[in-house]
Design a protein around this motif. Structure first.
Motif, short mmCIF file in Angstrom:
data_model
loop_
_atom_site.label_atom_id
_atom_site.label_comp_id
_atom_site.label_asym_id
_atom_site.label_seq_id
_atom_site.Cartn_x
_atom_site.Cartn_y
_atom_site.Cartn_z
N GLN A 163 0.82 -1.20 0.00
CA GLN A 163 0.00 0.00 0.00
C GLN A 163 0.86 1.26 0.00
O GLN A 163 0.55 2.24 -0.69
CB GLN A 163 -0.93 0.00 1.21
N VAL A 164 1.94 1.23 0.76
CA VAL A 164 2.86 2.38 0.78
C VAL A 164 3.46 2.59 -0.61
O VAL A 164 3.54 3.72 -1.11
CB VAL A 164 3.96 2.16 1.83
N TYR A 165 3.90 1.49 -1.25
CA TYR A 165 4.52 1.59 -2.57
C TYR A 165 3.52 2.11 -3.61
O TYR A 165 3.87 2.91 -4.48
CB TYR A 165 5.04 0.23 -3.01
N GLU A 166 2.28 1.64 -3.52
CA GLU A 166 1.27 2.11 -4.47
C GLU A 166 1.03 3.60 -4.32
O GLU A 166 0.93 4.33 -5.32
CB GLU A 166 -0.04 1.34 -4.25
N ALA A 167 0.96 4.08 -3.08
CA ALA A 167 0.77 5.51 -2.85
C ALA A 167 1.97 6.31 -3.36
O ALA A 167 1.81 7.35 -4.02
CB ALA A 167 0.56 5.77 -1.35
N ALA A 168 3.16 5.83 -3.06
CA ALA A 168 4.37 6.52 -3.50
C ALA A 168 4.46 6.56 -5.01
O ALA A 168 4.91 7.55 -5.60
CB ALA A 168 5.61 5.83 -2.92
N ARG A 169 4.02 5.49 -5.66
CA ARG A 169 4.07 5.45 -7.12
C ARG A 169 3.15 6.50 -7.72
O ARG A 169 3.49 7.16 -8.72
CB ARG A 169 3.70 4.05 -7.61
N VAL A 170 1.98 6.69 -7.13
CA VAL A 170 1.06 7.72 -7.62
C VAL A 170 1.68 9.10 -7.49
O VAL A 170 1.64 9.92 -8.42
CB VAL A 170 -0.28 7.66 -6.83
N ILE A 171 2.29 9.38 -6.34
CA ILE A 171 2.89 10.69 -6.11
C ILE A 171 4.11 10.90 -7.01
O ILE A 171 4.31 11.99 -7.56
CB ILE A 171 3.26 10.85 -4.62
N SER A 172 4.92 9.87 -7.17
CA SER A 172 6.11 9.99 -8.03
C SER A 172 5.71 10.26 -9.47
O SER A 172 6.31 11.12 -10.15
CB SER A 172 6.93 8.70 -7.96
N TYR A 173 4.71 9.53 -9.96
CA TYR A 173 4.27 9.75 -11.34
C TYR A 173 3.68 11.14 -11.50
O TYR A 173 3.97 11.84 -12.49
CB TYR A 173 3.24 8.69 -11.73
N ALA A 174 2.87 11.57 -10.53
CA ALA A 174 2.32 12.93 -10.60
C ALA A 174 3.43 13.97 -10.59
O ALA A 174 3.35 14.99 -11.29
CB ALA A 174 1.36 13.16 -9.43
N SER A 175 4.49 13.71 -9.82
CA SER A 175 5.62 14.64 -9.78
C SER A 175 6.31 14.70 -11.14
O SER A 175 6.65 15.79 -11.63
CB SER A 175 6.61 14.21 -8.70
N ASP A 176 6.55 13.54 -11.74
CA ASP A 176 7.20 13.52 -13.06
C ASP A 176 6.40 14.34 -14.07
O ASP A 176 6.95 15.18 -14.80
CB ASP A 176 7.33 12.08 -13.55
N VAL A 177 5.09 14.08 -14.12
CA VAL A 177 4.24 14.78 -15.08
C VAL A 177 4.21 16.28 -14.79
O VAL A 177 4.29 17.12 -15.70
CB VAL A 177 2.81 14.19 -15.04
N THR A 178 4.10 16.63 -13.52
CA THR A 178 3.98 18.04 -13.15
C THR A 178 5.25 18.81 -13.44
O THR A 178 5.20 19.91 -14.02
CB THR A 178 3.63 18.16 -11.66
N TRP A 179 6.41 18.27 -13.07
CA TRP A 179 7.66 18.99 -13.33
C TRP A 179 7.95 19.08 -14.83
O TRP A 179 8.54 20.06 -15.29
CB TRP A 179 8.81 18.33 -12.58
N ARG A 180 7.51 18.08 -15.57
CA ARG A 180 7.66 18.16 -17.02
C ARG A 180 6.80 19.31 -17.58
O ARG A 180 7.23 20.07 -18.46
CB ARG A 180 7.25 16.82 -17.65
#
Length: 814
Positions: free
Chosen positions: A271-288
């Motif tokens: 569950q922690v990894y799934e949450a982190a993956r959502v935030i990491s992907y959102a960060s990648d898209v946002t900073w791009r």
């Protein structure tokens, strides 16, 4: 007890009442998650407001403000209290006394406090100098005192943030990057820091700050839930340890899982990894998106002046059918129809990975919303695009994560769901199961020159641990799953058997080499029996090394590598009957014979284009599968046929999937010699050229009036090919025992426009005659075998063959 009751208890009893009410709130089992955090913030607000009111009697122009995590109402049991005493510059002594009246009771209760006393101007000045202070003020929330003073500061700070966003956002991104380098990626760590690691709570807060700038915004879907889940875990961690810690240590994970009512620590980590993956992907898209907006702001004034004030249009460069590059991202072409093109997600992903570009969020979501499921078995193009994606090296990771974020991977491979975000409670493994599988494919892409079937190597890398989501031996379970997945992907029966063997025995070589006596003939014999063939052994050796390298630094060493190589050498001796056999001359079909006779009669090339289909296998059902277009060419035997034909196809942007060149036995009574080329081709994008145009250009290429090399060079200069993949270097080898009639030269290289033309021209320049050629493109890899002879038709001497191979490899490397 309700939150109102708790607050009343705190107000009635002062600090000791607050402490008792706080303890009761935190130990009340029925209250957890956002309600408890909100109640704790409300309780603390009311207590601090009481302290403020008691000390500020008669004092105006002062307010108490919560900032940072407390400002957001995200109080975990052991969280710091971030407070700002804001004033308008009035009575300094009274303000200092008020601060003491608030700070000391907090310290007396043992609560951590981050405090400051400032005027609005001082707060804004400090924020301008310290990015972390400015981020905290973005979440400023009024607790007590002069509401107008707090509101004015909030308005000013937000205005400052938006005005300064082009300067501050790159600073914020740099902070996030530095922190990620120090703390690692939350979604893969066995003992992650829930706050500081990449994909943690700090990144979630950074995304809020970006949104507040109005410059860009994060993908919203799932982001709030991911943040809530990490906060819930931190709450449970604080309660389990009694400390203000954000690191989820191994020895505390079971207790934290129990606190949250989860089955076990693995469920917690997933569950922690799934949450982190959502935030990491959102960060990648946002900073791009931030980078794109900032670049466009910098370039727009200059472009507008050049265009006379008109609005510039982003350039769109084609990458594949239905896929284009725009503004540094891979997007769908305007005419793309995901609802009618089920291969589009794989084609777009492969094009993005090959170009080293990200898939745009809009494109992925559009495909996820509208694409139809692939038929079973998959079309050949889908299988080839998957192999191309897997063989693209490190860019595969980001593209794969984009597909996975929108659920496309589990649609393509339903068995992926069991390994997605699955932790590996093993210090040797540095990745979750799913990321390890992708990393293995990335490593395997470096070894595609070592094997004759790189497509099988890459797919085996993707599937070798797929059984880890099931009970029992994951290799045994994985073999069953691999058979099913490989059949669905569309591999034939023999290839399915090889993939199943690779998955079943992916640990065989390293375990045998390090745990058994290699001098014992029984050891080598057992491995040979399990592997079954030379080709499978070659694949298994490459898979073994890729798997170990993708596991972590402790899983592979030169010692292990030498032991495995020794074992492979011994097993290969047992399986030495697997060399290539002489190519057998097949009897010409009626169509081939007709073309050959016409070519002799006219003295010029004759060709035909026709759709090619594959009859479904016994296990499959449905309509025949389209394989592309078959190009048949009959040419009077003469020098330069191979480079001429391949060069013309490259000029017309035709991709060669398979190719055979051989001398054709003509019927009795027909004099002359004809070369027959039987190739399967596909347009790189767009439609196929007309057969008449191909024939006209082929005639010109053969008579020397069409300079193919110059045409290709001009096109490459005008439209440079974007390639983000650093492919392994080409490899050219000689197989002297593969044929009695010719010398077999094998080329393994990254597929690219004009590759076959360069090979053919190099062989012509070397003065050898190509007796036959067998060309195949497996994903992004070309595996080509050329049967060559000297001018007299005999095999090349060993030294001459080696020189030709060496020269060809130098040409391709150049």
């Amino acid at each position: 007890m309700t939150s109102t009751d708790v607050t009343a208890e705190a107000e009635d009893s002062g600090p000791s009442g607050y402490a008792a009410a706080r303890l009761r709130l935190l130990t009340e089992g029925a209250r957890s998650g956002p309600p408890r955090r909100a109640a704790l913030a409300e309780l603390t607000d009311d207590w601090l407001a009481g302290l403020f009111t008691a000390g500020a009697e008669g004092l105006r122009g002062v307010s108490l403000v919560a900032v940072g995590g407390y400002g957001r109402g995200e109080l975990s049991p052991r969280s710091d209290l971030d407070l700002l005493l804001l004033h308008d510059g009035g009575d300094a002594a009274r303000i200092a006394a008020l601060a003491d009246r608030i700070w000391y009771p907090v310290w007396d209760l043992g609560l951590a406090l981050d405090h400051s006393v400032r005027t609005p101007a001082e707060a804004r000045k400090t924020a301008g100098e310290d990015l972390k202070v400015q981020l905290g003020l973005l979440d400023a929330r009024h607790i007590a005192g002069d509401l107008g003073l707090t509101a004015g500061l909030r308005t000013a700070v937000l205005a400052d943030w938006r005005n300064q966003a082009p300067k501050r956002l790159p600073e914020l991104q740099e902070l996030c990057t530095e922190r990620a380098e120090r703390q690692g990626e939350l979604q893969y760590l066995l003992e992650p820091d829930l706050k500081e690691a990449r994909g943690g709570l700090r990144d979630a807060t950074a995304l809020r700050a970006v949104a507040a700038s109005w410059l860009a915004d994060a993908p919203r879907e799932g982001l709030d839930d991911a943040r809530r889940r990490l906060l819930d875990v931190r709450d449970a961690l604080h309660l389990a340890t009694g400390r203000a810690t954000d690191r989820l240590a191994l020895q505390e994970q079971d207790q934290v899982a129990a606190e949250l009512g989860l089955l076990d620590a693995d469920t917690l980590l997933r569950q922690v990894y799934e949450a982190a993956r959502v935030i990491s992907y959102a960060s990648d898209v946002t900073w791009r998106e931030v980078g794109r907006v900032l670049r466009s702001r910098a370039v727009r004034p200059r472009l507008r002046s050049m265009l006379g004030g008109g609005k510039p249009t982003a350039e769109r460069s084609p990458l594949a059918e239905g896929v284009v590059e725009q503004d540094g991202e891979v997007v769908l072409a305007r005419a793309a129809r995901p609802d009618r093109d089920p291969v589009l997600p794989l084609r777009a992903a492969a094009a993005a990975a090959q170009a080293g570009l990200p898939l745009s969020l809009h494109a992925v979501r559009r495909m996820a919303a509208g694409v139809r499921p692939l038929p079973t078995p998959w079309p050949a193009e889908a299988r080839e695009q998957l192999v191309t994606l897997l063989g693209s090296g490190h860019p595969t990771v980001e593209v794969w994560e984009a597909l996975e974020a929108e659920g496309l991977i589990t649609r393509l491979i339903p068995d992926w769901e069991r390994v997605r975000c699955r932790p590996q409670r093993n210090a040797v493994h540095i990745w979750t199961v799913d990321r390890h599988l992708i990393e293995t494919a990335v490593r395997a892409s470096e070894f595609t020159r070592r094997v004759s079937r790189p497509d099988l190597l890459l797919v085996a890398a993707l599937l070798h641990d797929i059984g880890k989501g099931w009970p029992g031996d994951h290799s045994v379970a994985g073999e069953i799953i691999a058979r099913d997945v490989a059949s669905r992907i569309g591999f034939d029966r023999d290839d399915v058997a090889v993939l199943a063997t690779l998955v079943r025995h992916h640990l065989l070589l390293v375990e045998t080499a390090t745990r058994r006596d290699l001098e014992d003939p029984a050891t080598v014999r057992s491995v040979a029996e399990a592997v079954g063939s030379q080709g499978t052994l070659e694949l298994l050796h490459a898979l073994t090394e890729a798997d170990a390298l993708a596991t972590g630094p402790a899983a592979w060493s030169s010692w292990r590598g030498s032991l495995v190589a020794d074992l492979v050498k011994r097993v290969s001796a047992v399986l030495s009957g697997g060399e290539l056999e002489d190519p057998e001359a097949a009897a010409p079909t009626a169509e081939q014979e007709r073309l050959a006779i016409e070519a002799i009669a006219t003295g010029s090339p004759v060709l035909s284009l026709r759709a090619q289909t594959e009859v479904p296998s016994e296990e499959a059902s449905g309509e025949p599968e389209p394989l592309g277009v078959e190009l048949l060419i009959a040419v009077p035997d003469q020098p330069g046929v191979l480079p001429a034909v391949s060069g013309v196809l490259a000029v017309h942007r035709l991709t060669v999937r398979t190719a055979e060149l051989r001398a054709l036995q003509l019927p009795d009574g027909v004099e002359g010699s004809v070369l027959l080329l039987d190739w399967r081709v596909a347009a790189e994008y767009g439609s196929l050229p007309q057969a008449a145009r191909l024939r006209a250009d082929l005639v010109r290429a053969l008579d020397g009036t069409l300079d193919i090399a110059s045409r290709l060079a001009e096109r490459d200069a005008a439209y440079p090919r974007r390639r983000g993949v650093v492919a392994p270097p080409p490899r050219v080898s000689v197989h002297p025992a593969a044929s009695r009639l010719a010398t077999v030269i094998e080329v393994r290289a990254q597929d690219a426009p004009g590759l076959l033309f360069r090979i053919g021209r190099a062989l012509e320049d070397a003065g050898v005659r190509v007796r036959s050629a067998h060309v195949s493109t497996l994903g992004a890899n070309a595996v080509d075998a050329f049967y060559v002879t000297g001018p007299e038709g005999a095999p090349l001497p060993g030294t001459e063959a080696a020189a030709v191979a060496r020269k060809l490899e130098e040409t391709l490397r150049g």
